[in-house]
Write an enzyme that holds these catalytic residues in place. Sequence first.
Site, short mmCIF file in Angstrom:
data_model
loop_
_atom_site.label_atom_id
_atom_site.label_comp_id
_atom_site.label_asym_id
_atom_site.label_seq_id
_atom_site.Cartn_x
_atom_site.Cartn_y
_atom_site.Cartn_z
N THR A 62 1.77 3.03 -3.74
CA THR A 62 2.33 3.12 -2.52
C THR A 62 2.24 2.11 -1.31
OG1 THR A 62 0.56 4.20 -1.50
CG2 THR A 62 2.10 5.64 -2.71
N ASP A 102 -10.36 -11.30 -5.17
CA ASP A 102 -10.47 -11.77 -6.43
C ASP A 102 -10.86 -13.29 -6.38
OD1 ASP A 102 -9.92 -9.24 -7.33
OD2 ASP A 102 -7.96 -9.68 -8.37
#
Length: 212
Positions: free
Chosen positions: A107, A205
């Site tokens: 979402t 990351d």
Amino acid sequence: MRLHVLDHPLIAHKLTVLRDKTTPSPVFRQLVEELVTLLAYEATREVRVEDKEIETPVTHTIGKRMADPRPVVVPILRAGLGMLEGMTRLLPTAEVGFLGMVRDDETLEASTYANRLPEDLSGRQCFVLDPMLATGGTLVASIEYLLDLGARDVTAVCLLAAPEGLDRVAKEIGHRVEVTIVTAAVDERLDEHGYIVPGLGDAGDRLYGVVG
Ligand code: URA
């Protein structure tokens, strides 16, 4: 909403190295710190100060010192943590709070999973650290959290912003409070996964490596 996009050759240079996918994490982390310190210089332009009388070796004079209450710096976990050192280098006496927000991959909506903040933020200048202003979901949810604690003076420091995220912050928060966004660049758009294009990938990351 006020938007400051910093147009400076050193910022453009550092941002280009950050965008490069071959830049390794240690270099990326170091550059984020440096870039945030440059962004922090602009973000703190209106930080509150008060007069302070001092004696120089030559004479008496009136200078400035940071006023109380101290500003609150709020890195949004996880990736905002990589911006904290660069910000506190310029604001060493600021108080630091934490807000953990997670984005649902489907979402793209953000929700809070952790917080450590003063109970009352009224009268405090708040600096939110969120590297990627993408859909705006995380930043809107974070700023709403701070507004509910009484904050009315909020500046968000972002490495990159997308037009979609800027629009959302303006629409959903702009009528409640005057928010300032300070960023190194406004990129072209979001891709279908909510990543900023051209962007720099997943900031968490790139900073800390991929966690399984
Ligand atoms: N979050 C990131 O880390 N990168 C993006 O491009 C968008 C959201």
